[in-house]
Design a protein around this motif. Structure first.
Motif, PDB file in Angstrom:
ATOM      1  N   GLY A  56       0.919  -1.268  -0.047  1.00 42.92           N
ATOM      2  CA  GLY A  56      -0.022  -0.006  -0.164  1.00 42.92           C
ATOM      3  C   GLY A  56       0.985   1.175  -0.108  1.00 42.92           C
ATOM      4  N   ALA A  57       0.493   2.176  -0.811  1.00 46.41           N
ATOM      5  CA  ALA A  57       1.228   3.404  -0.933  1.00 46.41           C
ATOM      6  C   ALA A  57       0.416   4.641  -0.749  1.00 46.41           C
ATOM      7  CB  ALA A  57       1.947   3.637  -2.302  1.00 46.41           C
ATOM      8  N   ASP A  58       0.848   5.593   0.032  1.00 46.64           N
ATOM      9  CA  ASP A  58       0.145   6.824   0.293  1.00 46.64           C
ATOM     10  C   ASP A  58       1.073   8.070   0.621  1.00 46.64           C
ATOM     11  OD1 ASP A  58      -3.249   7.289   1.134  1.00 46.64           O
ATOM     12  OD2 ASP A  58      -1.738   8.943   1.878  1.00 46.64           O
ATOM     13  N   MET A 114      -0.625  -9.236   9.374  1.00 47.50           N
ATOM     14  CA  MET A 114      -1.017  -9.408   7.846  1.00 47.50           C
ATOM     15  C   MET A 114       0.106  -9.140   7.077  1.00 47.50           C
ATOM     16  SD  MET A 114      -4.515  -7.084   8.023  1.00 47.50           S
ATOM     17  CE  MET A 114      -5.896  -7.405   9.300  1.00 47.50           C
ATOM     18  N   ASN A 115      -0.056  -9.869   5.764  1.00 49.77           N
ATOM     19  CA  ASN A 115       0.884  -9.871   4.619  1.00 49.77           C
ATOM     20  C   ASN A 115       0.756  -8.758   3.771  1.00 49.77           C
ATOM     21  OD1 ASN A 115       2.923 -10.927   3.466  1.00 49.77           O
ATOM     22  ND2 ASN A 115       1.601 -12.053   1.899  1.00 49.77           N
ATOM     23  N   ILE A 116       0.897  -7.390   4.592  1.00 50.09           N
ATOM     24  CA  ILE A 116       0.792  -6.226   3.832  1.00 50.09           C
ATOM     25  C   ILE A 116       2.150  -5.245   4.148  1.00 50.09           C
ATOM     26  CG2 ILE A 116      -0.530  -4.123   3.549  1.00 50.09           C
ATOM     27  CD1 ILE A 116      -2.920  -5.733   4.765  1.00 50.09           C
ATOM     28  N   GLU A 117       2.633  -4.551   3.077  1.00 55.67           N
ATOM     29  CA  GLU A 117       3.651  -3.776   3.116  1.00 55.67           C
ATOM     30  C   GLU A 117       3.248  -2.408   2.877  1.00 55.67           C
ATOM     31  OE1 GLU A 117       7.918  -2.570   0.897  1.00 55.67           O
ATOM     32  OE2 GLU A 117       7.037  -4.541   0.798  1.00 55.67           O
ATOM     33  N   TYR A 118       3.696  -1.363   3.593  1.00 52.57           N
ATOM     34  CA  TYR A 118       3.290   0.101   3.394  1.00 52.57           C
ATOM     35  C   TYR A 118       4.514   0.750   2.785  1.00 52.57           C
ATOM     36  CZ  TYR A 118      -1.342  -1.292   4.970  1.00 52.57           C
ATOM     37  OH  TYR A 118      -2.363  -1.961   5.257  1.00 52.57           O
ATOM     38  N   ILE A 119       4.570   1.845   2.490  1.00 53.03           N
ATOM     39  CA  ILE A 119       5.343   3.021   1.713  1.00 53.03           C
ATOM     40  C   ILE A 119       4.661   4.291   1.676  1.00 53.03           C
ATOM     41  CG2 ILE A 119       6.913   1.295   0.459  1.00 53.03           C
ATOM     42  CD1 ILE A 119       5.971   2.297  -2.077  1.00 53.03           C
ATOM     43  N   VAL A 120       5.556   5.161   2.164  1.00 52.66           N
ATOM     44  CA  VAL A 120       4.925   6.485   1.960  1.00 52.66           C
ATOM     45  C   VAL A 120       5.575   6.982   0.639  1.00 52.66           C
ATOM     46  CG1 VAL A 120       5.240   8.988   3.181  1.00 52.66           C
ATOM     47  CG2 VAL A 120       5.082   6.847   4.469  1.00 52.66           C
ATOM     48  N   SER A 121       4.863   7.339  -0.041  1.00 54.73           N
ATOM     49  CA  SER A 121       5.187   8.074  -1.398  1.00 54.73           C
ATOM     50  C   SER A 121       3.986   8.477  -2.271  1.00 54.73           C
ATOM     51  CB  SER A 121       5.724   6.977  -2.386  1.00 54.73           C
ATOM     52  OG  SER A 121       6.047   7.317  -3.581  1.00 54.73           O
TER      53      SER A 121
END
Length: 279
Positions: free
Chosen positions: A72-74, A90-97
């Protein structure tokens, strides 16, 4: 705070200001919405999925049960911080972008999602990047779920109060979508020369149940009020008047929404879409 000339007359907004309320009141997508995504063959087991404008990770958190690997990107650090907290285990990665700066290897993703956020993106920059990052048989799913004020006196009354306090808001008066000759919702403004064509596109009505408190929170947790550049005093005045309006309504009620899906596929006859501008 971010600004766009075509949104709210250029007035600034920041969803990171309302991350807690966003989590509490914006997770309103019904089961049929997620089931539609799955039935379209998206976000299934073994797929790599990118969710643009992920906010607090609402879609990944609900769709991860189908077995896909999500990123997920935000643009908002506050939104991503809360998304990470809510997605523990959970099998979720997040990035700030910003969406336009997300960068992965060619052919990384089976599916890219953009829900309730596509209007904020510079498509001339984004679409060529996505064309490169999406697999040849992959898809870009653009989606929205928006209430219909013409079908509800409560929704209409709420919008009238929003406009009283934020006359620059240009999100009022939403109606069911129209589609262009390519089958693309006209509000999405997709230039098909940038490498994509329609796989399927449709809209359907869905009625959602709210209480006075959850609808009040839903309206507050919007670009027009909580995320806007209104002062805290203005927001407090809105909340007081809107809650007075709520007290005149039934304790619970339904609001009709329109769900719109536009699933695009790569036009592989275009070996390279228009040159990607520098970010």
């Amino acid at each position: 705070m971010i600004t766009f000339d075509h949104i709210d007359n250029g007035n600034a907004f920041d969803f990171g200001r309302i991350s807690e309320d966003y989590t509490k009141y914006r997770d309103i997508y019904p089961d049929v919405f997620y089931q539609k995504i799955h039935d379209l063959g998206l976000c299934r087991k073994g797929q790599q999925v990118l969710d643009l404008g992920t906010g607090t990770g609402v879609l990944p958190r609900q769709l991860v049960k189908y077995g896909a690997k999500f990123i997920g990107a935000d643009i908002s650090e506050n939104q991503i911080a809360l998304a990470r907290k809510l997605s523990e285990g959970m099998n979720i990665e997040y990035i700030v972008s910003p969406a336009e700066e997300v960068d992965f290897h060619d052919g990384t993703f089976d599916t890219v999602l953009a829900c309730m956020c596509f209007t904020y993106f510079d498509k001339a920059i984004l679409l060529p990047r996505l064309y490169r990052m999406i697999k040849d048989d992959g898809h870009l799913a653009i989606m929205s779920l928006i209430h219909l004020p013409g079908e509800s006196s409560i929704a209409k009354g709420s919008e009238e109060l929003v406009l009283k306090y934020n006359q620059s808001w240009n999100g009022a008066g939403y109606t069911r979508p129209s589609f262009d000759s390519n089958g693309i919702p006209t509000s999405y403004k997709v230039d098909t020369s940038l490498g994509f064509e329609v796989a399927t596109s449709f809209a359907f009505d869905v009625s959602l149940l709210f209480t006075r408190e959850t609808w009040h929170g839903r309206i507050k947790a919007t670009r027009a009020i909580g995320a806007s550049s209104l002062t805290q005093e203005q927001i407090a005045l809105f909340e007081r008047e809107h809650w007075g309006f709520m007290e005149k309504q039934p304790e619970s009620f339904e609001i009709l929404h329109s769900a719109t899906f536009c699933v695009l596929k790569k036009n592989t006859e275009i070996t390279k879409p228009k040159s990607e501008p520098k970010v």
